[in-house]
Design a protein around this motif. Structure first.
Motif, PDB file in Angstrom:
ATOM      1  N   LYS A   1       0.860  -1.188   0.000  1.00  0.00           N
ATOM      2  CA  LYS A   1       0.000   0.000   0.000  1.00  0.00           C
ATOM      3  C   LYS A   1       0.889   1.228   0.000  1.00  0.00           C
ATOM      4  CE  LYS A   1      -3.639   2.281   2.725  1.00  0.00           C
ATOM      5  NZ  LYS A   1      -4.460   2.205   3.967  1.00  0.00           N
ATOM      6  N   LEU A   2       0.469   2.256  -0.733  1.00  0.00           N
ATOM      7  CA  LEU A   2       1.231   3.498  -0.791  1.00  0.00           C
ATOM      8  C   LEU A   2       0.298   4.626  -1.194  1.00  0.00           C
ATOM      9  CD1 LEU A   2       3.924   5.017  -0.694  1.00  0.00           C
ATOM     10  CD2 LEU A   2       4.319   4.326  -3.065  1.00  0.00           C
ATOM     11  N   GLU A   3       0.078   5.576  -0.297  1.00  0.00           N
ATOM     12  CA  GLU A   3      -0.831   6.669  -0.607  1.00  0.00           C
ATOM     13  C   GLU A   3      -0.492   7.906   0.208  1.00  0.00           C
ATOM     14  OE1 GLU A   3      -4.815   5.609   0.316  1.00  0.00           O
ATOM     15  OE2 GLU A   3      -4.453   5.381   2.455  1.00  0.00           O
ATOM     16  N   VAL A   4      -0.858   9.062  -0.363  1.00  0.00           N
ATOM     17  CA  VAL A   4      -0.720  10.335   0.328  1.00  0.00           C
ATOM     18  C   VAL A   4      -1.919  10.502   1.256  1.00  0.00           C
ATOM     19  CG1 VAL A   4      -0.565  12.837   0.078  1.00  0.00           C
ATOM     20  CG2 VAL A   4       0.559  11.346  -1.586  1.00  0.00           C
ATOM     21  N   ILE A   5      -1.662  10.789   2.534  1.00  0.00           N
ATOM     22  CA  ILE A   5      -2.715  10.940   3.527  1.00  0.00           C
ATOM     23  C   ILE A   5      -3.180  12.390   3.638  1.00  0.00           C
ATOM     24  CG2 ILE A   5      -3.327  10.620   5.963  1.00  0.00           C
ATOM     25  CD1 ILE A   5      -2.882   8.037   4.367  1.00  0.00           C
ATOM     26  N   GLU A   6      -2.219  13.307   3.608  1.00  0.00           N
ATOM     27  CA  GLU A   6      -2.559  14.708   3.839  1.00  0.00           C
ATOM     28  C   GLU A   6      -1.448  15.594   3.306  1.00  0.00           C
ATOM     29  OE1 GLU A   6      -3.554  17.591   7.683  1.00  0.00           O
ATOM     30  OE2 GLU A   6      -3.917  15.436   7.810  1.00  0.00           O
ATOM     31  N   ARG A   7      -1.823  16.817   2.887  1.00  0.00           N
ATOM     32  CA  ARG A   7      -0.855  17.789   2.384  1.00  0.00           C
ATOM     33  C   ARG A   7      -0.942  19.075   3.171  1.00  0.00           C
ATOM     34  NH1 ARG A   7      -2.576  15.460  -2.501  1.00  0.00           N
ATOM     35  NH2 ARG A   7      -0.894  14.350  -3.570  1.00  0.00           N
ATOM     36  N   ASP A   8       0.194  19.746   3.259  1.00  0.00           N
ATOM     37  CA  ASP A   8       0.295  21.025   3.954  1.00  0.00           C
ATOM     38  C   ASP A   8       0.449  22.126   2.912  1.00  0.00           C
ATOM     39  OD1 ASP A   8       0.785  23.069   5.786  1.00  0.00           O
ATOM     40  OD2 ASP A   8       2.930  22.643   5.859  1.00  0.00           O
ATOM     41  N   VAL A   9      -0.521  23.055   2.859  1.00  0.00           N
ATOM     42  CA  VAL A   9      -0.464  24.119   1.858  1.00  0.00           C
ATOM     43  C   VAL A   9       0.569  25.179   2.211  1.00  0.00           C
ATOM     44  CG1 VAL A   9      -2.877  23.776   1.218  1.00  0.00           C
ATOM     45  CG2 VAL A   9      -2.302  25.462   2.969  1.00  0.00           C
ATOM     46  N   VAL A  10       1.064  25.178   3.443  1.00  0.00           N
ATOM     47  CA  VAL A  10       2.064  26.167   3.838  1.00  0.00           C
ATOM     48  C   VAL A  10       3.428  25.822   3.252  1.00  0.00           C
ATOM     49  CG1 VAL A  10       3.288  27.193   5.790  1.00  0.00           C
ATOM     50  CG2 VAL A  10       0.827  26.771   5.941  1.00  0.00           C
ATOM     51  N   SER A  11       3.882  24.590   3.432  1.00  0.00           N
ATOM     52  CA  SER A  11       5.231  24.203   3.032  1.00  0.00           C
ATOM     53  C   SER A  11       5.275  23.266   1.836  1.00  0.00           C
ATOM     54  CB  SER A  11       5.946  23.530   4.213  1.00  0.00           C
ATOM     55  OG  SER A  11       5.324  22.295   4.525  1.00  0.00           O
ATOM     56  N   GLY A  12       4.155  22.644   1.484  1.00  0.00           N
ATOM     57  CA  GLY A  12       4.172  21.624   0.453  1.00  0.00           C
ATOM     58  C   GLY A  12       4.523  20.247   0.981  1.00  0.00           C
ATOM     59  N   SER A  13       4.708  20.116   2.298  1.00  0.00           N
ATOM     60  CA  SER A  13       4.978  18.802   2.894  1.00  0.00           C
ATOM     61  C   SER A  13       3.766  17.889   2.709  1.00  0.00           C
ATOM     62  CB  SER A  13       5.300  18.947   4.380  1.00  0.00           C
ATOM     63  OG  SER A  13       6.458  19.720   4.589  1.00  0.00           O
ATOM     64  N   GLU A  14       4.033  16.582   2.679  1.00  0.00           N
ATOM     65  CA  GLU A  14       2.975  15.590   2.546  1.00  0.00           C
ATOM     66  C   GLU A  14       3.194  14.474   3.563  1.00  0.00           C
ATOM     67  OE1 GLU A  14       2.163  15.674  -2.245  1.00  0.00           O
ATOM     68  OE2 GLU A  14       3.854  14.493  -1.482  1.00  0.00           O
ATOM     69  N   VAL A  15       2.102  13.908   4.066  1.00  0.00           N
ATOM     70  CA  VAL A  15       2.163  12.724   4.920  1.00  0.00           C
ATOM     71  C   VAL A  15       1.742  11.523   4.077  1.00  0.00           C
ATOM     72  CG1 VAL A  15       1.249  11.548   6.950  1.00  0.00           C
ATOM     73  CG2 VAL A  15       1.702  14.009   7.026  1.00  0.00           C
ATOM     74  N   LEU A  16       2.551  10.475   4.120  1.00  0.00           N
ATOM     75  CA  LEU A  16       2.275   9.271   3.345  1.00  0.00           C
ATOM     76  C   LEU A  16       2.215   8.050   4.244  1.00  0.00           C
ATOM     77  CD1 LEU A  16       4.515  11.137   1.507  1.00  0.00           C
ATOM     78  CD2 LEU A  16       3.721   9.479  -0.166  1.00  0.00           C
ATOM     79  N   HIS A  17       1.441   7.072   3.797  1.00  0.00           N
ATOM     80  CA  HIS A  17       1.383   5.770   4.466  1.00  0.00           C
ATOM     81  C   HIS A  17       1.866   4.730   3.465  1.00  0.00           C
ATOM     82  CE1 HIS A  17      -1.063   2.279   6.355  1.00  0.00           C
ATOM     83  NE2 HIS A  17       0.138   2.359   6.903  1.00  0.00           N
ATOM     84  N   TRP A  18       2.881   3.994   3.869  1.00  0.00           N
ATOM     85  CA  TRP A  18       3.495   2.997   2.987  1.00  0.00           C
ATOM     86  C   TRP A  18       3.598   1.674   3.722  1.00  0.00           C
ATOM     87  CZ3 TRP A  18       9.328   2.156   2.391  1.00  0.00           C
ATOM     88  CH2 TRP A  18       9.578   1.209   1.392  1.00  0.00           C
TER      89      TRP A  18
END
Length: 383
Positions: free
Chosen positions: A211-228
């Motif tokens: 499994k590999l997906e983006v969970i959430e994004r931060d519009v301030v920095s462009g950071s992303e949280v992923l679950h792998w």
């Protein structure tokens, strides 16, 4: 104002613990202690229930983005106070606090500085196109120090023409931190970078991905949280990673950087099916020989994680040392296929993440999980 309900979840546990304390106090014949325990039970249960009710009320009155802004302000005000009130508020609200977890400019710059330091040590500025490789690094990522505060030395593990691998022990653990310096001359930096970031393509060329997906994004920095979630070699259980990543493309200074590290996210609780890897860091820096769209570049990968295995240090080290070249070759092959247009890969350089802006901006969850995101840079499934 709020209807009384029987306590559930955390409230029930706290109330039960207080009741047990009251029972023990009564059994000892301590009348005053029993009264005090009963009072603590009542107050604790009341406050926890009230906190739950307030969270439910705010959930009905405010949008998710507004709740994130409010929680961020509460986090900053309560951070560091006794009792970890901020952590309790975050748990009750069930949101991810970007103010604490986003990858900042300083982290990206530290990785770039390490690449510059290695280049200076080896004289690797490619004005003539002559291929040269660096000596063992002497000053590297912070945090790997012995009990006296002195950095551990790097040990050469593998030395090939286009691939050099070092390791050094992580103080207080049986683990190592790894560092790779490599060169490719038959693909462009843009192609190599995009293949690392494309989660959908990763599922096709990496058979270990569950499994590999983006969970959430931060519009301030462009950071992303992923679950792998990834397979580990038999007989080990599969591992899952929850991590934040951020990438940056600096065309003026001709460098790309991708930084990842483990985090906790309320949307991805630990599963009994997998072993959660809670300690993980990775930094990838790419330096084109000429430009982002011409063949040839050097890369520097620094990596460490704790895969929660029971195997001795030398076994884990052997798995990493043998698995890392294999993984990078698979990544290289996937990049060649993308170059030959056998499969379409999203161009992440053309769609750069938002620049760092006002801290008041809210983070938003991902609504494009199938088209964007990735796992961390040059991940090592065998570690």
């Amino acid at each position: 104002m709020f209807p009384r309900r029987p306590p559930t979840g955390l409230a029930a546990w706290l109330v039960g613990a207080a009741a047990a304390a009251a029972g023990r106090a009564g059994a000892r014949g301590g009348g005053l202690l029993a009264l005090l325990a009963n009072q603590c039970r009542f107050v604790t249960g009341l406050r926890v229930r009230r906190a739950q009710q307030i969270a439910q009320l705010y959930g009905r009155l405010y949008s998710e983005s507004s709740r994130r802004v409010l929680l961020g302000r509460l986090w900053r005000r309560l951070r560091g106070r006794p009792g970890h009130a901020s952590a309790l508020m975050a748990a009750l609200a069930g949101v991810f606090v970007w103010d604490e977890e986003r990858i900042r400019e300083e982290e990206l710059q530290r990785s770039i500085d390490e690449m510059k330091r290695l280049e200076e040590m080896s004289g690797m500025f490619r004005s003539s196109g002559v291929e040269r490789h660096p000596p063992e690094p002497k000053s590297q990522t912070e945090g790997v120090e012995d009990s006296g505060g002195t950095e551990q030395p790097w040990e050469m593990v593998m030395d090939k023409k286009h691939f050099k691998l070092w390791r050094r022990p992580i103080s207080g653990t049986p683990l190592y931190q790894y560092r790779v310096f490599g060169t490719y001359t038959d693909v462009t930096p843009r192609q190599f970078f995009n293949v690392q970031l494309d989660t959908e393509y990763r599922k096709k060329w990496d058979a270990l991905v569950i499994k590999l997906e983006v969970i959430e994004r931060d519009v301030v920095s462009g950071s992303e949280v992923l679950h792998w979630v990834t397979h580990f070699p038999y007989p080990m259980y599969s591992r899952d990673y929850v991590y934040v990543r951020r990438y940056s493309v600096d065309e003026e200074n001709n460098v790309m950087v991708l930084v990842s590290r483990a985090v906790e996210h309320p949307s991805v609780p630990e599963s009994p099916e997998f072993v959660r890897v809670r300690s993980y860091e990775s930094q990838m820096v790419i330096r084109p020989h000429k430009s982002f769209d011409e063949n040839g570049f050097d890369y520097l990968l620094t990596y460490s994680d704790n895969p929660q295995t029971v195997f001795p240090r030398y076994c884990v080290s052997w798995m990493v040392s043998s698995g890392m070249p294999d993984f990078l070759e698979k990544l290289h092959t996937a990049t060649l296929k993308a170059k030959n247009m056998e499969i379409k890969v999203k161009d992440y350089i053309s769609s750069k993440p938002l620049e760092v802006g006002s801290e008041a901006k809210a983070a938003t969850p991902s609504s494009e999980r199938k088209s964007e995101g990735s796992c961390g840079p040059a991940r090592i499934e065998y570690a």
